[in-house]
Design a protein around this motif. Structure first.
Motif, PDB file in Angstrom:
ATOM      1  N   MET A 199       0.814  -1.210   0.000  1.00  0.00           N
ATOM      2  CA  MET A 199       0.000   0.000   0.000  1.00  0.00           C
ATOM      3  C   MET A 199       0.853   1.268   0.000  1.00  0.00           C
ATOM      4  O   MET A 199       0.495   2.270  -0.623  1.00  0.00           O
ATOM      5  CB  MET A 199      -0.956  -0.019   1.196  1.00  0.00           C
ATOM      6  N   ARG A 200       1.987   1.235   0.681  1.00  0.00           N
ATOM      7  CA  ARG A 200       2.874   2.402   0.651  1.00  0.00           C
ATOM      8  C   ARG A 200       3.381   2.654  -0.768  1.00  0.00           C
ATOM      9  O   ARG A 200       3.478   3.807  -1.208  1.00  0.00           O
ATOM     10  CB  ARG A 200       4.047   2.223   1.611  1.00  0.00           C
ATOM     11  N   ASN A 201       3.695   1.583  -1.476  1.00  0.00           N
ATOM     12  CA  ASN A 201       4.179   1.760  -2.847  1.00  0.00           C
ATOM     13  C   ASN A 201       3.065   2.169  -3.793  1.00  0.00           C
ATOM     14  O   ASN A 201       3.295   2.951  -4.722  1.00  0.00           O
ATOM     15  CB  ASN A 201       4.860   0.473  -3.310  1.00  0.00           C
ATOM     16  N   VAL A 202       1.858   1.656  -3.583  1.00  0.00           N
ATOM     17  CA  VAL A 202       0.717   2.140  -4.373  1.00  0.00           C
ATOM     18  C   VAL A 202       0.549   3.645  -4.171  1.00  0.00           C
ATOM     19  O   VAL A 202       0.352   4.402  -5.137  1.00  0.00           O
ATOM     20  CB  VAL A 202      -0.572   1.381  -3.969  1.00  0.00           C
ATOM     21  N   GLY A 209       1.521  10.208 -10.247  1.00  0.00           N
ATOM     22  CA  GLY A 209       0.591  10.073 -11.362  1.00  0.00           C
ATOM     23  C   GLY A 209       0.471   8.697 -11.967  1.00  0.00           C
ATOM     24  O   GLY A 209      -0.084   8.537 -13.061  1.00  0.00           O
ATOM     25  N   ILE A 210       0.962   7.661 -11.268  1.00  0.00           N
ATOM     26  CA  ILE A 210       0.893   6.290 -11.784  1.00  0.00           C
ATOM     27  C   ILE A 210      -0.102   5.511 -10.939  1.00  0.00           C
ATOM     28  O   ILE A 210       0.081   5.361  -9.731  1.00  0.00           O
ATOM     29  CB  ILE A 210       2.274   5.606 -11.744  1.00  0.00           C
ATOM     30  N   VAL A 211      -1.166   5.029 -11.574  1.00  0.00           N
ATOM     31  CA  VAL A 211      -2.219   4.323 -10.841  1.00  0.00           C
ATOM     32  C   VAL A 211      -2.267   2.868 -11.296  1.00  0.00           C
ATOM     33  O   VAL A 211      -1.885   2.535 -12.423  1.00  0.00           O
ATOM     34  CB  VAL A 211      -3.592   4.989 -11.054  1.00  0.00           C
ATOM     35  N   PRO A 212      -2.729   1.966 -10.431  1.00  0.00           N
ATOM     36  CA  PRO A 212      -2.792   0.560 -10.816  1.00  0.00           C
ATOM     37  C   PRO A 212      -3.745   0.321 -11.978  1.00  0.00           C
ATOM     38  O   PRO A 212      -4.785   0.977 -12.096  1.00  0.00           O
ATOM     39  CB  PRO A 212      -3.312  -0.133  -9.541  1.00  0.00           C
ATOM     40  N   ASN A 224      -3.068 -13.993  -2.105  1.00  0.00           N
ATOM     41  CA  ASN A 224      -2.116 -12.884  -2.033  1.00  0.00           C
ATOM     42  C   ASN A 224      -2.754 -11.547  -2.373  1.00  0.00           C
ATOM     43  O   ASN A 224      -3.655 -11.441  -3.202  1.00  0.00           O
ATOM     44  CB  ASN A 224      -0.910 -13.137  -2.945  1.00  0.00           C
ATOM     45  N   VAL A 225      -2.234 -10.518  -1.722  1.00  0.00           N
ATOM     46  CA  VAL A 225      -2.571  -9.136  -2.036  1.00  0.00           C
ATOM     47  C   VAL A 225      -1.925  -8.780  -3.367  1.00  0.00           C
ATOM     48  O   VAL A 225      -0.829  -9.245  -3.691  1.00  0.00           O
ATOM     49  CB  VAL A 225      -2.058  -8.201  -0.927  1.00  0.00           C
ATOM     50  N   PHE A 226      -2.593  -7.945  -4.170  1.00  0.00           N
ATOM     51  CA  PHE A 226      -2.022  -7.582  -5.463  1.00  0.00           C
ATOM     52  C   PHE A 226      -2.303  -6.132  -5.819  1.00  0.00           C
ATOM     53  O   PHE A 226      -3.288  -5.542  -5.373  1.00  0.00           O
ATOM     54  CB  PHE A 226      -2.569  -8.491  -6.578  1.00  0.00           C
ATOM     55  N   ALA A 227      -1.416  -5.581  -6.634  1.00  0.00           N
ATOM     56  CA  ALA A 227      -1.623  -4.312  -7.334  1.00  0.00           C
ATOM     57  C   ALA A 227      -0.837  -4.413  -8.639  1.00  0.00           C
ATOM     58  O   ALA A 227       0.384  -4.576  -8.614  1.00  0.00           O
ATOM     59  CB  ALA A 227      -1.162  -3.132  -6.509  1.00  0.00           C
ATOM     60  N   GLU A 238       3.593  -6.597 -11.026  1.00  0.00           N
ATOM     61  CA  GLU A 238       2.710  -6.676  -9.865  1.00  0.00           C
ATOM     62  C   GLU A 238       3.507  -6.534  -8.575  1.00  0.00           C
ATOM     63  O   GLU A 238       4.559  -7.146  -8.412  1.00  0.00           O
ATOM     64  CB  GLU A 238       1.988  -8.034  -9.862  1.00  0.00           C
ATOM     65  N   TYR A 239       2.963  -5.719  -7.658  1.00  0.00           N
ATOM     66  CA  TYR A 239       3.384  -5.788  -6.268  1.00  0.00           C
ATOM     67  C   TYR A 239       2.463  -6.786  -5.568  1.00  0.00           C
ATOM     68  O   TYR A 239       1.234  -6.730  -5.735  1.00  0.00           O
ATOM     69  CB  TYR A 239       3.224  -4.439  -5.569  1.00  0.00           C
ATOM     70  N   THR A 240       3.030  -7.691  -4.785  1.00  0.00           N
ATOM     71  CA  THR A 240       2.211  -8.664  -4.078  1.00  0.00           C
ATOM     72  C   THR A 240       2.803  -8.941  -2.701  1.00  0.00           C
ATOM     73  O   THR A 240       3.987  -8.670  -2.453  1.00  0.00           O
ATOM     74  CB  THR A 240       2.081  -9.969  -4.892  1.00  0.00           C
ATOM     75  N   SER A 241       1.990  -9.480  -1.823  1.00  0.00           N
ATOM     76  CA  SER A 241       2.463  -9.905  -0.506  1.00  0.00           C
ATOM     77  C   SER A 241       1.496 -10.937   0.050  1.00  0.00           C
ATOM     78  O   SER A 241       0.407 -11.151  -0.486  1.00  0.00           O
ATOM     79  CB  SER A 241       2.583  -8.721   0.465  1.00  0.00           C
ATOM     80  N   GLU A 242       1.921 -11.580   1.142  1.00  0.00           N
ATOM     81  CA  GLU A 242       1.100 -12.567   1.834  1.00  0.00           C
ATOM     82  C   GLU A 242       0.719 -13.730   0.930  1.00  0.00           C
ATOM     83  O   GLU A 242      -0.383 -14.304   1.055  1.00  0.00           O
ATOM     84  CB  GLU A 242      -0.144 -11.912   2.446  1.00  0.00           C
ATOM     85  N   VAL A 243       1.636 -14.119   0.024  1.00  0.00           N
ATOM     86  CA  VAL A 243       1.385 -15.278  -0.826  1.00  0.00           C
ATOM     87  C   VAL A 243       1.333 -16.524   0.060  1.00  0.00           C
ATOM     88  O   VAL A 243       2.210 -16.732   0.903  1.00  0.00           O
ATOM     89  CB  VAL A 243       2.485 -15.432  -1.892  1.00  0.00           C
TER      90      VAL A 243
END
Length: 256
Positions: A199-202, A209-212, A224-227, A238-243
């Motif tokens: 979320m910090r990187n999002v 100006g860069i949105v997912p 897993n969480v994704f963006a 993709e940024y991901t975590s909690e895989v």
């Protein structure tokens, strides 16, 4: 055995490297005559290698393991009549990897190496830790999955109508074969420390100006969480975590 890196050829390779270092958050791992190497904060010597080419192409997807692990794959490949070519590191290539490469059912080049020189870990909670999965679009996903299970010795974690999720260690999936009818890379996922780091990187990218393209959210298979973002060079990252981590007791999920 674990997923190690992906190697790409790209037009304007320098611009791609600038994005991956300056915007995406990877770290400089060095450069040879033919490629720029980018690392994460884990002990893999690099997670991406970028070289100049006339059009975008996946040079290889690389896995690292012990000599015993990769020799088992070599043996199964030879028994299946699959050609195996030795791989030796380029001069000054990070990690000094040695092993072999082979082609998957649709020509995907897969490398299996042992790194002689693991990288020191870096402490930075907002940088990617590793490359965690590389789903691949497939003309015949069933044939690709059979190859991964029978020849590579990988395991099927889950199967949906769209894709098969395949693992080589305790991580829910390192590969996925996507039923698209064409052969191409689908996306590259970089594991972050936790949900907060995603979320910090999002937020950081949104500030410039860069949105997912999709997300943030949470997947079913893998949990897993994704963006997801579309990189300037056309690839989906993709940024991901909690895989999810699984073991031999894990029951394969199906489309229903």
């Amino acid at each position: 055995m674990r997923l190690r890196s992906v190697e790409l050829e790209l037009p304007r390779a320098d611009a791609a490297v600038d994005f991956l270092l300056g915007t995406w958050g990877l770290l400089d791992a060095g450069k040879t005559r033919n490629a720029s190497y980018l690392r994460a904060t884990g002990d893999q010597p690099y997670v991406m290698a970028i070289s100049e080419g006339p059009s975008p192409a996946v040079v290889s997807v690389t896995f690292s393991g012990t000599k015993q692990e990769i020799e088992k794959i070599r043996s199964r490949a030879k028994k299946a009549g699959i050609s195996v070519a030795p791989y030796a590191a380029e001069l000054d290539e990070p990690g000094a990897p040695a092993g072999f490469r082979l082609a998957g059912p649709e020509g995907q080049c897969l490398r299996f190496v042992t790194d002689k020189k693991p990288a020191p870990r870096v402490k930075d909670p907002d940088k990617p830790i590793a490359l965690t999965h590389v789903p691949i679009n497939a003309a015949d996903a069933d044939a690709c999955t059979k190859f991964a299970l029978d020849v590579l010795g990988f395991k099927l974690s889950d199967r949906t109508r769209l894709m098969d999720f395949i693992r080589c260690d305790s991580v829910h999936h390192c590969l996925a074969y996507v039923r698209t009818g064409v052969s191409a890379i689908h996306h590259m996922a970089f594991e972050m420390q936790d949900l907060d780091a995603v979320m910090r990187n999002v937020g950081r990218l949104r500030d410039v100006g860069i949105v997912p393209a999709w997300g943030p959210g949470r997947h079913g298979p893998g949990n897993n969480v994704f963006a997801y973002y579309i990189a300037p060079f056309g690839a989906v990252v993709e940024y991901t975590s909690e895989v999810e981590r699984v073991d031999a007791s894990y029951k394969v999920g199906g489309p229903d």
